[in-house]
Design an enzyme around this catalytic site. Structure first.
Site, PDB file in Angstrom:
ATOM      1  N   TYR A 102       0.831  -1.196   0.000  1.00  9.55           N
ATOM      2  CA  TYR A 102       0.000   0.000   0.000  1.00  9.55           C
ATOM      3  C   TYR A 102       0.874   1.257   0.000  1.00  9.55           C
ATOM      4  CZ  TYR A 102      -4.154  -2.829   0.770  1.00  9.55           C
ATOM      5  OH  TYR A 102      -5.175  -3.732   0.615  1.00  9.55           O
ATOM      6  N   ASN A 125     -12.783   0.128  -5.476  1.00 10.87           N
ATOM      7  CA  ASN A 125     -12.658  -0.322  -6.860  1.00 10.87           C
ATOM      8  C   ASN A 125     -13.842  -1.215  -7.232  1.00 10.87           C
ATOM      9  OD1 ASN A 125     -11.714  -1.194  -9.373  1.00 10.87           O
ATOM     10  ND2 ASN A 125     -10.492  -2.828  -8.433  1.00 10.87           N
ATOM     11  N   CYS A 133      -6.710  -4.517  -8.000  1.00  6.96           N
ATOM     12  CA  CYS A 133      -6.443  -4.140  -6.612  1.00  6.96           C
ATOM     13  C   CYS A 133      -5.918  -5.324  -5.797  1.00  6.96           C
ATOM     14  CB  CYS A 133      -7.688  -3.544  -5.966  1.00  6.96           C
ATOM     15  SG  CYS A 133      -9.131  -4.608  -6.021  1.00  6.96           S
ATOM     16  N   HIS A 134      -6.093  -6.528  -6.304  1.00  7.42           N
ATOM     17  CA  HIS A 134      -5.563  -7.712  -5.600  1.00  7.42           C
ATOM     18  C   HIS A 134      -4.035  -7.720  -5.574  1.00  7.42           C
ATOM     19  CE1 HIS A 134      -5.629  -9.042  -9.821  1.00  7.42           C
ATOM     20  NE2 HIS A 134      -4.595  -9.800  -9.483  1.00  7.42           N
ATOM     21  N   GLU A 160      -0.545 -15.547 -10.676  1.00 12.32           N
ATOM     22  CA  GLU A 160       0.288 -14.540 -11.327  1.00 12.32           C
ATOM     23  C   GLU A 160       1.762 -14.646 -10.983  1.00 12.32           C
ATOM     24  OE1 GLU A 160      -1.517 -10.793 -10.335  1.00 12.32           O
ATOM     25  OE2 GLU A 160      -3.299 -11.209 -11.553  1.00 12.32           O
TER      26      GLU A 160
END
Length: 161
Positions: A102, A125, A133-134, A160
């Protein structure tokens, strides 16, 4: 008029609300009641009908097939104040496999001291996955919050990595 389409994904049902191919809201739910209220009142559709959302649905299918960048090309429309709109654009530039904290996200958004505002951008979001946002984590590397549940966030990050 807007359309919605729900896809089966390994992380559960994923619904997309779109107008003219532009995503207004999306997330891991089969319920429009979970999504439509997330759309800013100035662009919230008065009617949402079932239908094909085209490239947005194709991008989600491609993402889950391993083309992790496919969702980045889909247009998204969200409205709020200038900082949140900018912060959502910044989120779209965070590549798969390279999550940020963050604090790093606030700095990328041009307001390094505004960590809470950056967290608020994630929380507000409406277009999950398309605005990733993940990919934002707590400073200690833990997941933090996620509207669609921490198991989904963990699954996305694992996919990912």
């Amino acid at each position: 008029m807007s359309e919605y389409q729900t896809l089966d994904t390994p992380d559960g049902p994923f619904t997309i609300v779109a107008t003219d191919g532009t995503v207004l809201a999306s997330g891991w739910t089969a319920s429009l009641d979970d999504l439509v209220p997330l759309v800013h009142s100035t662009i919230r559709p008065s009617t949402v009908e079932p239908g094909a959302v085209g490239a947005a649905a194709e991008a989600v299918t491609a993402y889950y097939a391993g083309e992790l960048g496919a969702v980045a090309a889909v247009p998204v429309r969200q409205r709020s104040g200038a900082f949140l709109e900018h912060a959502w654009e910044v989120l779209r530039g965070i590549p798969a496999g390279a999550p940020v904290t963050y604090t790093e996200y606030a700095a990328k958004a041009g307001r390094p001291a505004a960590v809470r505002a950056a967290a608020s951008a994630c929380a507000r979001n409406a277009a999950a996955l398309f605005v990733p946002c993940h990919r934002v984590l707590r400073t200690d590397g833990t997941l933090g919050g996620f509207r669609w549940g921490l198991p989904v966030k963990r699954s996305l990050l694992d996919r990912e990595s």
